[in-house]
Design an enzyme around this catalytic site. Structure first.
Site, PDB file in Angstrom:
ATOM      1  N   SER A 135       6.582   9.053  12.368  1.00 45.11           N
ATOM      2  CA  SER A 135       5.611   8.848  11.298  1.00 45.11           C
ATOM      3  C   SER A 135       6.236   9.045   9.926  1.00 45.11           C
ATOM      4  O   SER A 135       6.734  10.130   9.608  1.00 45.11           O
ATOM      5  CB  SER A 135       4.435   9.831  11.481  1.00 45.11           C
ATOM      6  OG  SER A 135       3.707   9.925  10.279  1.00 45.11           O
ATOM      7  N   LYS A 160       0.838  -1.205   0.000  1.00 43.69           N
ATOM      8  CA  LYS A 160       0.000   0.000   0.000  1.00 43.69           C
ATOM      9  C   LYS A 160       0.872   1.254   0.000  1.00 43.69           C
ATOM     10  O   LYS A 160       0.659   2.162  -0.802  1.00 43.69           O
ATOM     11  CB  LYS A 160      -0.928  -0.036   1.223  1.00 43.69           C
ATOM     12  CG  LYS A 160      -1.847   1.163   1.342  1.00 43.69           C
ATOM     13  CD  LYS A 160      -3.065   0.858   2.188  1.00 43.69           C
ATOM     14  CE  LYS A 160      -2.818   0.968   3.663  1.00 43.69           C
ATOM     15  NZ  LYS A 160      -2.626   2.343   4.154  1.00 43.69           N
ATOM     16  N   ASP A 166       1.548  -1.219  11.824  1.00 42.36           N
ATOM     17  CA  ASP A 166       0.269  -1.671  11.257  1.00 42.36           C
ATOM     18  C   ASP A 166      -0.023  -3.140  11.587  1.00 42.36           C
ATOM     19  O   ASP A 166      -1.137  -3.615  11.357  1.00 42.36           O
ATOM     20  CB  ASP A 166       0.267  -1.485   9.737  1.00 42.36           C
ATOM     21  CG  ASP A 166       0.252  -0.014   9.343  1.00 42.36           C
ATOM     22  OD1 ASP A 166      -0.175   0.813  10.173  1.00 42.36           O
ATOM     23  OD2 ASP A 166       0.669   0.298   8.214  1.00 42.36           O
ATOM     24  N   ARG A 217      -6.494   2.096  17.605  1.00 49.30           N
ATOM     25  CA  ARG A 217      -6.262   0.647  17.540  1.00 49.30           C
ATOM     26  C   ARG A 217      -5.863   0.031  18.875  1.00 49.30           C
ATOM     27  O   ARG A 217      -5.766  -1.194  18.958  1.00 49.30           O
ATOM     28  CB  ARG A 217      -5.236   0.314  16.446  1.00 49.30           C
ATOM     29  CG  ARG A 217      -5.839   0.404  15.058  1.00 49.30           C
ATOM     30  CD  ARG A 217      -4.916  -0.166  14.005  1.00 49.30           C
ATOM     31  NE  ARG A 217      -5.527  -0.018  12.677  1.00 49.30           N
ATOM     32  CZ  ARG A 217      -4.842   0.148  11.557  1.00 49.30           C
ATOM     33  NH1 ARG A 217      -3.518   0.181  11.588  1.00 49.30           N
ATOM     34  NH2 ARG A 217      -5.469   0.266  10.413  1.00 49.30           N
ATOM     35  N   ARG A 223       3.028   5.879  -3.218  1.00 49.97           N
ATOM     36  CA  ARG A 223       4.188   6.705  -3.597  1.00 49.97           C
ATOM     37  C   ARG A 223       4.468   6.613  -5.095  1.00 49.97           C
ATOM     38  O   ARG A 223       4.913   7.583  -5.706  1.00 49.97           O
ATOM     39  CB  ARG A 223       5.405   6.287  -2.761  1.00 49.97           C
ATOM     40  CG  ARG A 223       5.317   6.831  -1.320  1.00 49.97           C
ATOM     41  CD  ARG A 223       6.185   6.036  -0.391  1.00 49.97           C
ATOM     42  NE  ARG A 223       6.242   6.567   0.956  1.00 49.97           N
ATOM     43  CZ  ARG A 223       5.304   6.370   1.899  1.00 49.97           C
ATOM     44  NH1 ARG A 223       4.211   5.679   1.625  1.00 49.97           N
ATOM     45  NH2 ARG A 223       5.473   6.871   3.114  1.00 49.97           N
ATOM     46  N   LYS A 241      -4.738   5.855  14.275  1.00 51.33           N
ATOM     47  CA  LYS A 241      -4.920   5.121  13.014  1.00 51.33           C
ATOM     48  C   LYS A 241      -6.391   5.179  12.574  1.00 51.33           C
ATOM     49  O   LYS A 241      -7.151   5.977  13.104  1.00 51.33           O
ATOM     50  CB  LYS A 241      -4.425   3.678  13.183  1.00 51.33           C
ATOM     51  CG  LYS A 241      -2.933   3.590  13.508  1.00 51.33           C
ATOM     52  CD  LYS A 241      -2.096   4.152  12.384  1.00 51.33           C
ATOM     53  CE  LYS A 241      -0.629   4.154  12.733  1.00 51.33           C
ATOM     54  NZ  LYS A 241       0.180   4.878  11.752  1.00 51.33           N
ATOM     55  N   GLY A 278      -5.149   8.046   5.161  1.00 49.94           N
ATOM     56  CA  GLY A 278      -4.218   8.916   5.886  1.00 49.94           C
ATOM     57  C   GLY A 278      -2.963   9.199   5.076  1.00 49.94           C
ATOM     58  O   GLY A 278      -2.426  10.308   5.100  1.00 49.94           O
TER      59      GLY A 278
HETATM   60  C1  S3P Z   1       2.342   4.781   6.176  1.00 53.04           C
HETATM   61  C2  S3P Z   1       2.880   5.078   7.382  1.00 53.04           C
HETATM   62  C3  S3P Z   1       2.300   4.629   8.652  1.00 53.04           C
HETATM   63  C4  S3P Z   1       1.328   3.481   8.471  1.00 53.04           C
HETATM   64  C5  S3P Z   1       0.385   3.712   7.328  1.00 53.04           C
HETATM   65  C6  S3P Z   1       1.153   3.916   6.029  1.00 53.04           C
HETATM   66  C7  S3P Z   1       2.978   5.324   4.967  1.00 53.04           C
HETATM   67  O1  S3P Z   1       1.590   5.711   9.230  1.00 53.04           O
HETATM   68  O2  S3P Z   1       0.603   3.266   9.651  1.00 53.04           O
HETATM   69  O3  S3P Z   1      -0.471   2.597   7.166  1.00 53.04           O
HETATM   70  O4  S3P Z   1       2.665   4.870   3.856  1.00 53.04           O
HETATM   71  O5  S3P Z   1       3.826   6.219   5.101  1.00 53.04           O
HETATM   72  P1  S3P Z   1       2.350   6.821  10.118  1.00 53.04           P
HETATM   73  O6  S3P Z   1       3.340   7.447   9.248  1.00 53.04           O
HETATM   74  O7  S3P Z   1       1.280   7.803  10.515  1.00 53.04           O
HETATM   75  O8  S3P Z   1       2.914   6.079  11.274  1.00 53.04           O
END
Ligand code: S3P
Length: 429
Positions: free
Chosen positions: A168, A23, A316, A347, A28, A343, A95
């Site tokens: 993050s 994902k 995750d 969670r 990206r 999240k 997100g």
């Molecule tokens: C992600 C980063 C993580 C992860 C999300 C995908 C990403 O979140 O939990 O499912 O693609 O950069 P955080 O950066 O908020 O920890």
């Protein structure tokens, strides 16, 4: 809302499993392919709802994107040629799209409004809006721009040196993307390394990025050039079948061609800490991303303390690890995982409430949970609460529960794994 009634499995889980594309990397690939000049060809793209949201966002800015299942082709004239969208951009449940896109929109010369679903609207955006404003961005919305919907008026940005308070990758990536459009060299200095797919993909698109320990530097105004991207299979999706194989008697499953980037493999380390023997074979490296096979069989495990630097590399996977811990011998303690509260659901609360519905003994803490092992699960009626990873945790729990389980709002799983139930069925033999 869609429900599904699930029965405990009567067979072991056996065979090879090809989970869908990653994902984070799929998102990206669309971001960079849209910002780059020329053609980008993406294979094994994740067709989950979140990644389709990213495609729609860039289409609304005039990028030509053709999606034929897992094959995506992008034709772009580069970020300087993106257009102002005529309607607000719907970020759905995603997100990653939200945090990364805010970085891009901050540096583009037009106005945008972005909004999301009920869950995304409750998730904090100030973690990325604050550093972006420091770069000169104009982002406004409810509670001083903390929550969606947000309005962004693109500006000429200036580079900053940023030390994120939260661990993050989304925040890091949002700032690096803004840095790419800014004047000067932007530096992000992390306290713990988070997933580094943005850094790898910047290089794959021909940009210069300097990584020095926990510091990442990206020069502004670089030109990206379209390329080909093969998306590795998602270790976060594989984790559900890894755990399933560990808890269903007699199982033996090989997860094929999964991404084994060390910033993502905390789940494998945590399972090994619980005493598991995993056979991990790295087979190739594409675009800086290690790919390989993970072979796993049913085996008894022991509880463990999971904490510290490993947490961001398995953030995750904590819901499914919590389920695994209910089957280990002794207690498992998960610490330093306060990020779980931000999240798709909180969670910590949703995992605890859901596993309690199956009759498990599990206590929430401020930054994690304490899980008792050796438990018998009783079939339950449990809701995904719109969270794909909670939905899949419930489905895996149902395999070993006594009696029937009803999973309500099963469609949440489409966010990251539309073919989840189909793949699960093929392993039952
Ligand atoms: C992600 C980063 C993580 C992860 C999300 C995908 C990403 O979140 O939990 O499912 O693609 O950069 P955080 O950066 O908020 O920890």
């Amino acid at each position: 809302m869609s429900d599904i009634v699930l029965q405990p499995t009567t067979t072991a889980l056996i065979g090879d499993c090809f989970v869908p594309g990653d994902k984070s990397i799929s998102h990206r690939a669309v971001f960079f392919g849209s910002l780059a000049k020329g053609k980008t060809d993406i294979t094994n793209f994740l067709t989950g709802d979140d990644c389709l949201t990213t495609i729609k966002a860039f289409e609304s800015m005039g990028v030509q994107i053709t999606q034929d299942g897992e094959h995506v082709q992008i034709e772009s004239r580069g970020y300087k040629h993106l257009n102002e969208p005529t309607v607000p951009i719907d970020l759905g449940n995603s997100g990653t799209t939200a945090r990364l896109l805010l970085g891009v929109l901050s540096g583009l010369p037009f106005h945008t409004t972005v909004f999301g679903d009920e869950s995304l609207t409750k998730r904090p955006m100030d973690r990325v809006a604050i550093p972006l404003r420091e770069m000169g961005a104009r982002i406004d919305g409810r509670e001083e721009g903390k929550y969606l919907p947000l309005a962004v008026r693109g500006q000429t940005l200036s580079a900053i040196t940023f030390k994120p308070q939260v661990k993050s990758a989304q925040v890091k990536s949002g700032v690096l993307l803004a840095g790419l459009l800014a004047n000067g060299t932007t530096t992000v200095i992390e306290s713990i390394k988070t997933r580094d797919h943005t850094e790898n993909m910047l290089r794959a698109f021909g940009a210069k990025v300097v990584v020095n320990g926990l510091a990442i530097e990206v020069e502004g105004k670089q030109t990206l050039t379209g390329t080909t991207i093969q998306v590795p299979r998602d270790i976060s999706s594989a984790a559900f079948f890894i755990v399933a194989a560990l808890i269903v008697k007699g199982s033996k499953v090989t997860l094929k061609d999964v991404g084994l980037n060390p910033t993502r493999t905390g789940i494998l380390a945590a399972i090994q800490l619980m005493g598991a023997h995993l056979d991990i074979k790295e087979t190739t490296n594409i675009g800086g991303e290690i790919i390989g096979d993970v072979m796993v069989s049913y085996q008894p495990l022991k509880g463990a303390i999971i904490e510290g630097a490993i947490i961001p590399s398995m953030i995750d996977e904590i819901p499914i690890l919590a389920l695994l811990a209910t089957q280990a011998e002794g207690q498992t303690i998960i610490k330093d995982a306060e990020e779980l509260r931000f999240k798709e659901t909180d969670r910590i609360d949703s995992v605890v409430a859901t596993l309690r519905q199956f009759g498990c003994q599990i206590e929430p803490t401020a930054d994690g949970m304490i899980i008792e092992g050796g438990q018998t699960l009783n079939g339950a009626t449990a809701d995904s609460h719109g969270d794909h990873r909670i939905g899949m945790m419930i489905a895996i729990a149902s395999l070993i529960a006594t009696g029937e389980t009803t999973l309500t709002d099963k469609d949440a799983i489409n966010v990251s794994y539309p073919s989840f139930f189909e793949h699960l069925e093929t392993l039952k033999r």
